[in-house]
Structure formats: structure tokens, C-alpha cells
Design an enzyme around this catalytic site. Structure first.
Site, PDB file in Angstrom:
ATOM      1  N   GLU A 238     -15.991 -37.337 -30.895  1.00 18.93           N
ATOM      2  CA  GLU A 238     -14.842 -36.845 -31.654  1.00 18.93           C
ATOM      3  C   GLU A 238     -14.136 -37.981 -32.374  1.00 18.93           C
ATOM      4  O   GLU A 238     -13.619 -37.794 -33.490  1.00 18.93           O
ATOM      5  CB  GLU A 238     -13.871 -36.123 -30.716  1.00 18.93           C
ATOM      6  CG  GLU A 238     -14.383 -34.808 -30.155  1.00 18.93           C
ATOM      7  CD  GLU A 238     -15.223 -34.953 -28.896  1.00 18.93           C
ATOM      8  OE1 GLU A 238     -15.612 -33.920 -28.334  1.00 18.93           O
ATOM      9  OE2 GLU A 238     -15.495 -36.100 -28.480  1.00 18.93           O
ATOM     10  N   ASP A 287      -0.477 -16.315 -23.623  1.00 16.80           N
ATOM     11  CA  ASP A 287      -1.504 -17.065 -24.339  1.00 16.80           C
ATOM     12  C   ASP A 287      -1.855 -16.407 -25.666  1.00 16.80           C
ATOM     13  O   ASP A 287      -1.192 -15.469 -26.110  1.00 16.80           O
ATOM     14  CB  ASP A 287      -2.746 -17.276 -23.457  1.00 16.80           C
ATOM     15  CG  ASP A 287      -3.387 -15.973 -23.024  1.00 16.80           C
ATOM     16  OD1 ASP A 287      -3.546 -15.081 -23.879  1.00 16.80           O
ATOM     17  OD2 ASP A 287      -3.739 -15.838 -21.835  1.00 16.80           O
TER      18      ASP A 287
END
Length: 494
Positions: A238, A287
């Protein structure tokens, strides 16, 4: 769109009217969420709360609240340019050697970008300007938000968790929510298939009883944050991908208490460990589905050191029923997915993850159909090609005369080109999102594929309908006299 760190990026946003400073005292308990939610739904700016009640540290929210700002974070001017990011990822996933001088010349920009892949390690870094350790560690000094009324406790949402497995050279970066349970304790909610959890499992097997090192970066530069949520090839770190996006090597620094490397410009870094076997019940939390999730046990992260910049900024967000920031990210990253899928399946014309489908639970794919059963092959490909679609419950496949992003078109195709028994594919006992309480077993559920394409010989024995099409000459003639008709004007037609 060049920037070096989060503060650089905020300066760019402010110059373009994409950042609003809030000087009025606002409470991180529920109030920031309410303001950020209203702002995001209106397509408003990123918000920097300079005076959160009870804290001296400002809170940054809604950073990626529009697709445009996601594109800017990826070094692009607008969302359409994200297709180029996807093409680069597709190239890196399966690089092909140049076929000749002209092909080499065409690929030079990609090879040049690859030069920015290695990280640059610094000896000292802004993220270590202030250091506290031991009994002085107190996470309660950070303005960690409580987002919804029934949330169990304050929750870190944008923490970039850095781990490394015992047999791996490169680190894993992942974003996992973390519940505050003590002045130096957080619950690390990572699902078993995620990179951090896999690193931890391998560590426990290789080093029984030993503490697992973990670091969490808060307020990293946008390219590094977005690198952690993008479908980066397994062979690419990443940090390397962030360097490609930014156009400069990602600067990292070794942590004070372990060998992990964190973004040198991060606003705050939490260093510590997970004690094998130490878990705690996590949740409930509102969520991205729009519901409170179930309570479940996850490892406890003990923080031994907090390092930070002078005048550090705390970066946070909230998740709830779409639209929210993850949904906006999904809309933007959708453009990155398309070239990656097209590299593997050239027949794909478009791919769309509607944000109202929780960003990943439903996909619409349009294809240039070439043979009987083609739609089913594409369904299976979507579910298996990228791990990001492991939890996609519904895949709708249409012909290329359908606009994947127009529900009017998609519903028309479903209702006119599908027989429910023949054209529905059901797959049972597949991996499913732990947060999907509709599945009969936690983490295990079914998937449905809908073949809404025109049927070919072998798929039907009936004569297939021919879509109605207008006469182009008549359309052109009416176009020419349309203004004279004045149908939508107050005046009379000629």
C-alpha cells in the site's frame, strides 16, 4: 494535484473552497456526526472542528465526503480520471512486456510511475515530534467520536493499522475500527480474512505466547489512506501504491517501540501490541448498513506509546445508512474497479456498485454478450476475481444496451429479459459479511446472480422479442421543428 501530507492537502482543499473551519465549540459525542452527516448529504466541504468540547485537539471529518475529494486524494483532478488509476493497477496486476519500440514508448509513463514505488525511510519524522509512553499514555485526551446514540463507546474509525506477518517481508495496511475501553486499551475489530488478522494468526502459530506488535497511524496523507482501501495487487504494498498516486516516494519512519514503519507525516501514531488470547466484547455500533451490529469478541490492542506532531489533528468519520463517507468512497473507487475487471474480462462494458446497496453488496454489470451462458460466467468471475467482491450478495448482468447506472434501465431489463427460475443463480454457503445479520449464520450466507441479458439459442426455445426503436429520419425531422412546436412554452405553436 501534488501534496506532501495531510496538512498540505487541507491547504489545497481550503484554496478550492473544499474545507470549512468550524470555530464554534462542538461535542465529539454525537454532535460532530450530526453536522458531518448533514454536510455530506448536501455535497458540502470537509470539516475541521477547531474547538471540540473538552479537547484541545481539532477534529477533521468528511475529508472524503465527495467523489471529487477522493479523486483529489488520489492525485487526480476529477472522478473520471480514476479510470487511469484503475488502468495502472490492472497493468501492475498483470504486467506485460513491451511488444516493440512503439509499445515501449506507450508504456513509458507507467514504467516512470513505478520508479516512485519504493519507500523512503527517514531517521526522524514529524509524527515523532511529541512522544508519551507508559503510564502517561491516555487515549482519552484524543477527541475520539461517539457517532450514534446506542454506540457502546467512543470509536476510532480512520486508524491505519500496520502489521507484519512472521514470514512476510512487506507490511500490511488496513483500516479497522477500534473501540476505546481504557486509557491505553482499544478493541481491534478485524475480520478473520483481513490482512491484519491473517498476520496475527500467523504470528500466534509461529510465536506462541509472544506479543504481536501493532501500530496505528491517524491522519496519514490521503494517498496512503486510500491505498489501504484500494484493490492493490498482492505483490504491491500500500505504501508503494501511495507513492504511485502521489508521484513521490512514500516517506516512512521506524516506530519507537517496534520495527514497523509508519507514515512519517502522520498526525498521530499509536504503538503497542496484542497479547495472545486477550479479547473483549466489541460493540454494538451503528455501521454502514444503517443498523447496529451484533456484539462479538475481538483482540485487545494495548497502547504503550503515543507519538504525534505538534498541534496534531485527529482525523475521524462516521458510518451509517448510505450516503456516508464509505459510500462516497465506494462511488469513486468504482471507477478504479472497472479497468481491473476489464483486463480480466474484456467483454465487460461497465460495472456499478450502487451506494444504496451498502457500496459492495449489489453489483450491476453490463457486457457484450458472446455466447449462451456468458452472463453466468461473468457472475462467477465477479465473485472470485477480486477479494473486494467476496461479500457482494447480488450480481445483475445486463447487455450493453442497458445503462448499468440507471435503475430505470436495469429494472426494465430484469422484468423483460428474465425468467425467475431459469435466469436466477443461487450459491449457498459462501463467505458473507460478518455485519450482514440477514445471513443465517454469521460470516456464511448465499449469493444470487440475475441474468438480465437477451437470451441466445440454447437458453430459450422461443422467438425473442425485438426492442422498439425509433425511425431516425423521423427523429431528425422532429428535432428540426421542435422549437416551432413550442409545446413547453406559453406561446402558441406555429
Amino acid at each position: 494535484m501534488k501534496y506532501n501530507d495531510l496538512r498540505d492537502f487541507l491547504t489545497l482543499l481550503e484554496q478550492q473552497g473544499e474545507l470549512k473551519r468550524i470555530t464554534l465549540p462542538v461535542d465529539p459525542h454525537l454532535e460532530i456526526t450530526e453536522i458531518a452527516d448533514r454536510t455530506l448529504r448536501a455535497g458540502g466541504p470537509a470539516l475541521l472542528f477547531e474547538n471540540p468540547k473538552g479537547y484541545s485537539m481539532p477534529v477533521l471529518c468528511n475529508l472524503f465526503g465527495t467523489p471529487k475529494r477522493v479523486a483529489m486524494g488520489m492525485g487526480q483532478e476529477d472522478v473520471s480520471a480514476l479510470r487511469e488509476v484503475g488502468k495502472l493497477l490492472a497493468f501492475l496486476k498483470e504486467p506485460e512486456p513491451p511488444k516493440g519500440f512503439r509499445d515501449l514508448f506507450d508504456k513509458l509513463p507507467q514504467f516512470k510511475q513505478v520508479l516512485n514505488m519504493p519507500t523512503k525511510r527517514l531517521r526522524g519524522a514529524p509524527c515523532q515530534q511529541k512522544i508519551v509512553s507508559g503510564d502517561d499514555v491516555d487515549l482519552n485526551r484524543i477527541p475520539i467520536m461517539t457517532c450514534w446514540p446506542e454506540d457502546a463507546a467512543p470509536l476510532i474509525t480512520w486508524g491505519l493499522t500496520v502489521t507484519r506477518g512472521p514470514h512476510k517481508e512487506r507490511q500490511n495496511l488496513g483500516i479497522y475500527r477500534q473501540q476505546l475501553i481504557g486509557k491505553n486499551k482499544l478493541i481491534m475489530r478485524w475480520l478473520s480474512h483481513r490482512g491484519g488478522a491473517l498476520d496475527y494468526q500467523e504470528w500466534c502459530a509461529a510465536h506462541p505466547g509472544e506479543r504481536f506488535p501493532v501500530s496505528v497511524a491517524l491522519g496519514a496523507d490521503p494517498a496512503t489512506i486510500l491505498g489501504a482501501v484500494t484493490p492493490v495487487p498482492d505483490t504491491l504494498s500500500e505504501y508503494a501504491f501511495a507513492g504511485l498516486l502521489r508521484g513521490t516516494k512514500t516517506e516512512v519512519v521506524k516506530c519507537i517501540s517496534n520495527d514497523l514503519e509508519v507514515p512519517a507525516s502522520a498526525e498521530i501514531v499509536l504503538e503497542g501490541y496484542i497479547e495472545q488470547g486477550e479479547t473483549a466484547p466489541e460493540g454494538p455500533y451503528g455501521d454502514h448498513t444503517g443498523y447496529y451490529n451484533e456484539v462479538d469478541s475481538f483482540p485487545v490492542f494495548t497502547v504503550t506509546h503515543i507519538t504525534q506532531r505538534e498541534d496534531a489533528i485527529y482525523h475521524s468519520t462516521y458510518t451509517g445508512r448510505p450516503p456516508d463517507e464509505p459510500a462516497v468512497l465506494g462511488v469513486a473507487l468504482n471507477e478504479v474497479f472497472v479497468p481491473i475487471l476489464q483486463k480480466q474480462f474484456p467483454e465487460i462494458v461497465d460495472f456499478y456498485l450502487p451506494p444504496e446497496g451498502c457500496s459492495y453488496r449489489l453489483a450491476v454489470v453490463t457486457i457484450k454478450k458472446q455466447y449462451a451462458g456468458h452472463a453466468k460466467r461473468v457472475m462467477m468471475g465477479v465473485w472470485s476475481f477480486l477479494r473486494q467482491f467476496m461479500y457482494t450478495k447480488f450480481v445483475i448482468v445486463c447487455d450493453d444496451d442497458v445503462n448499468a447506472r440507471d435503475w430505470n434501465d436495469v429494472i426494465w431489463a430484469i422484468t423483460t429479459r428474465m425468467d425467475p427460475a431459469r435466469d436466477t443463480v443461487l450459491v449457498e454457503n459462501t463467505p458473507i459479511d460478518y455485519l450482514d445479520f440477514a445471513s443465517p449464520v454469521s460470516g456464511l450466507g448465499s449469493k444470487m446472480g440475475l441474468d438480465a441479458t437477451n437470451k441466445w439459442p440454447g437458453e430459450t426455445q422461443r422467438e425473442w422479442g425485438r426492442p422498439i426503436k425509433k425511425d431516425p429520419d423521423v427523429v431528425a425531422h422532429i428535432d428540426a421543428i421542435w422549437d416551432e412546436l413550442a409545446i413547453f412554452n406559453n406561446g402558441k405553436s406555429a
